[in-house]
Scaffold this motif. Structure first.
Motif, PDB file in Angstrom:
ATOM      1  N   TYR A  33       0.821  -1.207   0.000  1.00  0.00           N
ATOM      2  CA  TYR A  33       0.000   0.000   0.000  1.00  0.00           C
ATOM      3  C   TYR A  33       0.861   1.267   0.000  1.00  0.00           C
ATOM      4  O   TYR A  33       0.590   2.218  -0.736  1.00  0.00           O
ATOM      5  N   ARG A  44      -3.429  14.720 -14.323  1.00  0.00           N
ATOM      6  CA  ARG A  44      -4.831  15.005 -14.646  1.00  0.00           C
ATOM      7  C   ARG A  44      -5.699  15.181 -13.406  1.00  0.00           C
ATOM      8  O   ARG A  44      -6.724  15.842 -13.462  1.00  0.00           O
ATOM      9  N   PHE A  45      -5.278  14.622 -12.248  1.00  0.00           N
ATOM     10  CA  PHE A  45      -6.052  14.863 -11.025  1.00  0.00           C
ATOM     11  C   PHE A  45      -5.992  16.345 -10.651  1.00  0.00           C
ATOM     12  O   PHE A  45      -6.994  16.956 -10.290  1.00  0.00           O
ATOM     13  N   LEU A  48      -7.871  18.472 -13.142  1.00  0.00           N
ATOM     14  CA  LEU A  48      -9.314  18.400 -12.912  1.00  0.00           C
ATOM     15  C   LEU A  48      -9.735  19.360 -11.800  1.00  0.00           C
ATOM     16  O   LEU A  48     -10.678  20.144 -11.968  1.00  0.00           O
TER      17      LEU A  48
ATOM     18  N   MET B  14      -5.542  12.294  -1.964  1.00  0.00           N
ATOM     19  CA  MET B  14      -5.467  11.681  -3.300  1.00  0.00           C
ATOM     20  C   MET B  14      -4.540  10.467  -3.372  1.00  0.00           C
ATOM     21  O   MET B  14      -4.901   9.464  -3.995  1.00  0.00           O
ATOM     22  N   ARG B  18      -5.965   6.803  -4.490  1.00  0.00           N
ATOM     23  CA  ARG B  18      -5.441   6.071  -5.635  1.00  0.00           C
ATOM     24  C   ARG B  18      -4.935   4.692  -5.214  1.00  0.00           C
ATOM     25  O   ARG B  18      -5.168   3.695  -5.890  1.00  0.00           O
ATOM     26  N   PHE B  20      -5.989   2.904  -2.772  1.00  0.00           N
ATOM     27  CA  PHE B  20      -7.158   2.069  -2.535  1.00  0.00           C
ATOM     28  C   PHE B  20      -7.771   1.624  -3.870  1.00  0.00           C
ATOM     29  O   PHE B  20      -8.122   0.455  -4.054  1.00  0.00           O
ATOM     30  N   VAL B  22      -6.335   1.306  -6.855  1.00  0.00           N
ATOM     31  CA  VAL B  22      -5.493   0.309  -7.534  1.00  0.00           C
ATOM     32  C   VAL B  22      -5.629  -1.045  -6.845  1.00  0.00           C
ATOM     33  O   VAL B  22      -5.753  -2.087  -7.492  1.00  0.00           O
ATOM     34  N   SER B  29      -4.693   2.074 -14.671  1.00  0.00           N
ATOM     35  CA  SER B  29      -5.395   3.056 -15.513  1.00  0.00           C
ATOM     36  C   SER B  29      -6.869   3.137 -15.125  1.00  0.00           C
ATOM     37  O   SER B  29      -7.459   4.214 -15.100  1.00  0.00           O
ATOM     38  N   ASP B  32      -7.222   5.160 -12.016  1.00  0.00           N
ATOM     39  CA  ASP B  32      -7.169   6.601 -12.244  1.00  0.00           C
ATOM     40  C   ASP B  32      -8.528   7.145 -12.677  1.00  0.00           C
ATOM     41  O   ASP B  32      -8.923   8.237 -12.280  1.00  0.00           O
ATOM     42  N   ASP B  33      -9.231   6.380 -13.499  1.00  0.00           N
ATOM     43  CA  ASP B  33     -10.590   6.789 -13.867  1.00  0.00           C
ATOM     44  C   ASP B  33     -11.505   6.822 -12.641  1.00  0.00           C
ATOM     45  O   ASP B  33     -12.326   7.729 -12.485  1.00  0.00           O
ATOM     46  N   VAL B  35     -10.606   7.295  -9.536  1.00  0.00           N
ATOM     47  CA  VAL B  35     -10.235   8.432  -8.684  1.00  0.00           C
ATOM     48  C   VAL B  35     -10.792   9.727  -9.274  1.00  0.00           C
ATOM     49  O   VAL B  35     -11.351  10.569  -8.565  1.00  0.00           O
ATOM     50  N   GLN B  36     -10.654   9.870 -10.578  1.00  0.00           N
ATOM     51  CA  GLN B  36     -11.151  11.075 -11.248  1.00  0.00           C
ATOM     52  C   GLN B  36     -12.653  11.269 -10.984  1.00  0.00           C
ATOM     53  O   GLN B  36     -13.106  12.344 -10.616  1.00  0.00           O
ATOM     54  N   LEU B  39     -13.240  12.237  -7.399  1.00  0.00           N
ATOM     55  CA  LEU B  39     -12.937  13.650  -7.139  1.00  0.00           C
ATOM     56  C   LEU B  39     -14.087  14.537  -7.609  1.00  0.00           C
ATOM     57  O   LEU B  39     -14.491  15.477  -6.915  1.00  0.00           O
ATOM     58  N   LEU B  40     -14.617  14.206  -8.773  1.00  0.00           N
ATOM     59  CA  LEU B  40     -15.749  14.983  -9.299  1.00  0.00           C
ATOM     60  C   LEU B  40     -16.940  14.937  -8.351  1.00  0.00           C
ATOM     61  O   LEU B  40     -17.558  15.956  -8.042  1.00  0.00           O
TER      62      LEU B  40
END
Lengths: 70, 177
Positions: A33, A44-45, A48, B14, B18, B20, B22, B29, B32-33, B35-36, B39-40
Motif C-alpha cells: 500500500y 490530470r487529477f 481536474l 489523493m 489512488r 485504494f 489500484v 489506468s 485513475d478513472d 479516482v477522477q 474527485l468529481l
C-alpha cells in the motif's frame, strides 16, 4: 448471485494462523500500500481540480448573470 | 463551492484514494478513472461530508460505490490479464526484504474483491473496523470474518504452511536485517 471465488481452502481453520504469519501479512500489506501511496500522481487529477475551481470562480464572478456577455 | 480546507484535505487524500483504487480494481489506468470520478463527485457533494468524520473513509465509500456500480465486470477481465498491475507504479529499490512483494501482490489479486478490500482498508489504509464496516455497508463482525478468511486464503495462495514457513520468513528477515 455472484459466482463464488471462495473455493480455495474455504473451510480452512481461520482462527489458527500463527501470529508471526499475521504479522508478516500485515507488513507486506503495508509495503504494498505504501508503495502505491508514494507513487507519483497523474497530472490530470490536479488539472481536474484546477478546472473545477476555475469554473466555480467564473460562475461566482458573474452575480445574477454576466454583464460582460451583453 | 467547497471551502479551501476541504480542497486542501481532498488533495492530501489523493494518494490514499489512488492506492485504494489500484488495490481494489487491480488496474492502474482504471483506478485513475475511478479516482477522477470520485474527485468529481466529492467536489460536487462536498456539503454532504460531515466535518469531524474521516474524509478518507468518505472518499473511499464514494470510490467503492462507483467501482461496484460501474466497473466491476470489466475490471475483472483486465485484472486477470494484468497480474503485474502494480509494478508500473512502484518506485523500485524500496521494498520490504522478507517477503517477495510481487508474489504478495499477485496473491492479492487472486482474492475475491470482498476480501481484498477489507485487507487493504483495515490492514493498510488506516481506517478503523467501524469505518471499514460503514464503507462496505456491512457489520463489524462481517469485516472481522472477511479479514480472517482473507488471511487464510493468502497463506494458502502463497503456499505458506503456517508454522514452518513463519520460521522461514523470520530467518530470511534476520539474514536481510
Amino acid at each position: 448471485m455472484s459466482q463464488s471465488n471462495l473455493n480455495i481452502n474455504q473451510h480452512q481453520d481461520e482462527a489458527q494462523l500463527d501470529d508471526r504469519v499475521v504479522e508478516t501479512i500485515g507488513r507486506a500489506l503495508r509495503a504494498h500500500y505504501d508503495d502505491l501511496v508514494d507513487a507519483p500522481l497523474p497530472d490530470r487529477f490536479f488539472e481536474l481540480l484546477a478546472e473545477l475551481e476555475r469554473r466555480e470562480r467564473d460562475t461566482a464572478g458573474r452575480p445574477g448573470g454576466s454583464d460582460a456577455a451583453k | 463551492m467547497p471551502p479551501n480546507d476541504f480542497k486542501t484535505d481532498l488533495i492530501a487524500e489523493m494518494p490514499n484514494l489512488r492506492a485504494f483504487g489500484v488495490s481494489l480494481c487491480g488496474s492502474a489506468s482504471m483506478a485513475d478513472d475511478l479516482v477522477q470520478e470520485t474527485l468529481l463527485r466529492a467536489w460536487s457533494k462536498w456539503d454532504k461530508f460531515q466535518p469531524g468524520t474521516s474524509l478518507r473513509a468518505w472518499l473511499f465509500t464514494i470510490l467503492r460505490n462507483i467501482y461496484y456500480s460501474n466497473c466491476r465486470k470489466s475490471v475483472r477481465e483486465v485484472q486477470d490479464s494484468d497480474g503485474a498491475y502494480a509494478q508500473r507504479l512502484v518506485v523500485p529499490g524500496d521494498q520490504e526484504s522478507h517477503v517477495d512483494l510481487e508474489d504478495f501482490r499477485k496473491a492479492l489479486t487472486k482474492l475475491p474483491v470482498e476480501q481484498r478490500e477489507v485487507l487493504i482498508l483495515v490492514g493498510a489504509s488506516g481506517v478503523s473496523y467501524e469505518e471499514a464496516a460503514a464503507i462496505c455497508g456491512v457489520e463489524v463482525g462481517t469485516i472481522k470474518s472477511r479479514l480472517s478468511r482473507a488471511r487464510s486464503q493468502l497463506v494458502a495462495i502463497l503456499g505458506w504452511g503456517a508454522r514452518t514457513e513463519a520460521r522461514g520468513e523470520r530467518s530470511k528477515l534476520r539474514r536481510a536485517g
